[in-house]
Design a protein around this motif. Structure first.
Motif, PDB file in Angstrom:
ATOM      1  N   LEU A  98       0.826  -1.209   0.000  1.00 35.42           N
ATOM      2  CA  LEU A  98       0.000   0.000   0.000  1.00 35.42           C
ATOM      3  C   LEU A  98       0.858   1.257   0.000  1.00 35.42           C
ATOM      4  CD1 LEU A  98      -2.758  -1.053   2.555  1.00 35.42           C
ATOM      5  CD2 LEU A  98      -3.163  -0.429   0.173  1.00 35.42           C
ATOM      6  N   GLU A  99       1.881   1.281   0.832  1.00 39.77           N
ATOM      7  CA  GLU A  99       2.706   2.491   0.960  1.00 39.77           C
ATOM      8  C   GLU A  99       3.366   2.883  -0.344  1.00 39.77           C
ATOM      9  OE1 GLU A  99       5.359   2.809   4.469  1.00 39.77           O
ATOM     10  OE2 GLU A  99       4.342   0.999   5.176  1.00 39.77           O
ATOM     11  N   THR A 100       3.889   1.901  -1.083  1.00 36.72           N
ATOM     12  CA  THR A 100       4.644   2.234  -2.288  1.00 36.72           C
ATOM     13  C   THR A 100       3.764   2.790  -3.403  1.00 36.72           C
ATOM     14  OG1 THR A 100       4.530  -0.128  -2.907  1.00 36.72           O
ATOM     15  CG2 THR A 100       6.553   0.647  -1.841  1.00 36.72           C
ATOM     16  N   ILE A 101       2.445   2.742  -3.223  1.00 34.64           N
ATOM     17  CA  ILE A 101       1.559   3.382  -4.205  1.00 34.64           C
ATOM     18  C   ILE A 101       1.847   4.873  -4.290  1.00 34.64           C
ATOM     19  CG2 ILE A 101      -0.852   3.970  -4.713  1.00 34.64           C
ATOM     20  CD1 ILE A 101      -1.662   1.309  -3.468  1.00 34.64           C
ATOM     21  N   ILE A 102       2.209   5.482  -3.166  1.00 33.78           N
ATOM     22  CA  ILE A 102       2.409   6.932  -3.147  1.00 33.78           C
ATOM     23  C   ILE A 102       3.895   7.314  -3.261  1.00 33.78           C
ATOM     24  CG2 ILE A 102       0.266   7.409  -1.919  1.00 33.78           C
ATOM     25  CD1 ILE A 102       1.868   7.628   0.661  1.00 33.78           C
ATOM     26  N   TYR A 103       4.746   6.347  -3.599  1.00 31.34           N
ATOM     27  CA  TYR A 103       6.162   6.612  -3.850  1.00 31.34           C
ATOM     28  C   TYR A 103       6.429   6.550  -5.351  1.00 31.34           C
ATOM     29  CZ  TYR A 103       7.728   5.807   1.029  1.00 31.34           C
ATOM     30  OH  TYR A 103       7.943   5.890   2.384  1.00 31.34           O
ATOM     31  N   ALA A 124       8.646  16.946 -17.374  1.00 31.69           N
ATOM     32  CA  ALA A 124       7.552  16.568 -16.479  1.00 31.69           C
ATOM     33  C   ALA A 124       7.890  15.238 -15.831  1.00 31.69           C
ATOM     34  CB  ALA A 124       6.234  16.462 -17.245  1.00 31.69           C
ATOM     35  N   PRO A 125       7.508  15.062 -14.578  1.00 32.04           N
ATOM     36  CA  PRO A 125       7.753  13.780 -13.921  1.00 32.04           C
ATOM     37  C   PRO A 125       7.033  12.648 -14.648  1.00 32.04           C
ATOM     38  CG  PRO A 125       7.053  15.452 -12.327  1.00 32.04           C
ATOM     39  CD  PRO A 125       6.828  16.013 -13.696  1.00 32.04           C
ATOM     40  N   ALA A 126       7.604  11.445 -14.541  1.00 33.58           N
ATOM     41  CA  ALA A 126       6.962  10.281 -15.154  1.00 33.58           C
ATOM     42  C   ALA A 126       5.589  10.058 -14.534  1.00 33.58           C
ATOM     43  CB  ALA A 126       7.838   9.042 -14.963  1.00 33.58           C
ATOM     44  N   GLU A 127       4.633   9.657 -15.356  1.00 31.71           N
ATOM     45  CA  GLU A 127       3.272   9.446 -14.863  1.00 31.71           C
ATOM     46  C   GLU A 127       3.189   8.143 -14.075  1.00 31.71           C
ATOM     47  OE1 GLU A 127      -1.026   8.752 -16.941  1.00 31.71           O
ATOM     48  OE2 GLU A 127       0.027  10.605 -17.445  1.00 31.71           O
ATOM     49  N   ALA A 128       2.600   8.224 -12.898  1.00 27.63           N
ATOM     50  CA  ALA A 128       2.430   7.045 -12.062  1.00 27.63           C
ATOM     51  C   ALA A 128       1.287   6.194 -12.596  1.00 27.63           C
ATOM     52  CB  ALA A 128       2.139   7.464 -10.618  1.00 27.63           C
ATOM     53  N   PRO A 129       1.210   4.922 -12.182  1.00 25.96           N
ATOM     54  CA  PRO A 129       0.059   4.099 -12.584  1.00 25.96           C
ATOM     55  C   PRO A 129      -1.244   4.722 -12.110  1.00 25.96           C
ATOM     56  CG  PRO A 129       1.789   2.738 -11.617  1.00 25.96           C
ATOM     57  CD  PRO A 129       2.183   4.167 -11.381  1.00 25.96           C
ATOM     58  N   LEU A 130      -2.307   4.415 -12.822  1.00 27.37           N
ATOM     59  CA  LEU A 130      -3.631   4.883 -12.447  1.00 27.37           C
ATOM     60  C   LEU A 130      -4.122   4.060 -11.260  1.00 27.37           C
ATOM     61  CD1 LEU A 130      -6.175   6.604 -13.111  1.00 27.37           C
ATOM     62  CD2 LEU A 130      -6.883   4.732 -14.632  1.00 27.37           C
ATOM     63  N   THR A 131      -4.489   4.737 -10.179  1.00 30.44           N
ATOM     64  CA  THR A 131      -4.954   4.058  -8.970  1.00 30.44           C
ATOM     65  C   THR A 131      -6.470   3.968  -8.996  1.00 30.44           C
ATOM     66  OG1 THR A 131      -3.081   4.951  -7.714  1.00 30.44           O
ATOM     67  CG2 THR A 131      -4.929   4.094  -6.442  1.00 30.44           C
TER      68      THR A 131
END
Length: 216
Positions: A98-103, A124-131
């Motif tokens: 769960l924690e690494t979702i926001i890292y 621009a920062p790399a896009e994170a996965p869609l949660t």
């Protein structure tokens, strides 16, 4: 959960990480125990919010919706069955999922550092996965995690946490955030259309319920 053959199958709530470009699933995190309460808040997006009375009945977009919940994680089952991972790290693997979702990933951070050292500016920062937060088939919503707190309540002899409470705050990402062409925008519209379908199932009342026969 009871092993009795007639016991109902209990669905789990949880989070799915989705690759927004190709819709492939990157991670599935189910809540070990469904929380007893789920708090939702909807903030109306109205054109008349700035005091313009002529726009009082106009809605500018979907409401800003937030979810908050508290979930529990416990190592009891894993310890009783002598699960190797639980014996080794307690519930830290569940917490980390769960924690690494926001890292941002460590590879992303290393790459950004390398680019800065060679003088490359990242646009621009790399896009994170869609949660996606999933709470049954009618509530599959793209979200951004806005609050995350963990209270570790018990530890084993190696100081691994074996019981914890997690508090999650999430903001629903609507088409106002993602647009119609984004994978998350499409998922959001399915979510809103499910609401409209459910609303049609409500039979409604009549004016006599209010003690009146007409409005005008």
């Amino acid at each position: 959960m009871s092993s009795h053959p007639r016991s109902p199958y209990i669905l789990k709530g949880g989070i799915v990480l989705l690759n927004a470009e190709n819709a492939s699933i990157e991670r599935i995190v189910t809540l070990q125990y469904n929380p007893d309460t789920l708090t939702r808040n909807l903030q109306v997006q109205g054109a008349g919010e700035d005091g313009d009375r002529s726009e009082a009945l106009r809605l500018t977009g979907p409401p800003v919706e937030t979810y908050t919940l508290e979930a529990e994680i416990d190592a009891t089952d894993g310890m009783e069955s002598a699960d190797d991972v639980t014996v080794d790290v307690g519930i830290q693997h569940r917490l980390a999922a769960l924690e690494t979702i926001i890292y941002p990933s460590s590879s992303t951070l290393f790459n950004a550092n390398l680019m800065s050292q060679i003088g490359t500016i990242e646009i621009a920062p790399a896009e994170a996965p869609l949660t996606l937060f999933i709470w049954n088939k009618n509530r599959v919503v793209p979200v951004r995690i806005t609050e995350f707190s963990i209270t570790e309540e018990a530890f084993d002899t190696k100081l691994n946490p074996i019981r914890a409470k997690i508090s999650l705050g999430m903001r629903v990402l609507s088409i106002s955030d993602l647009g119609f062409n984004h994978q998350g925008g499409n998922i959001y519209m399915n979510y809103q259309q499910n609401k409209e379908r459910l609303a049609k199932m409500y039979s409604g009342g009549n004016l006599q319920d209010f003690g009146i026969n007409s409005i005008t």
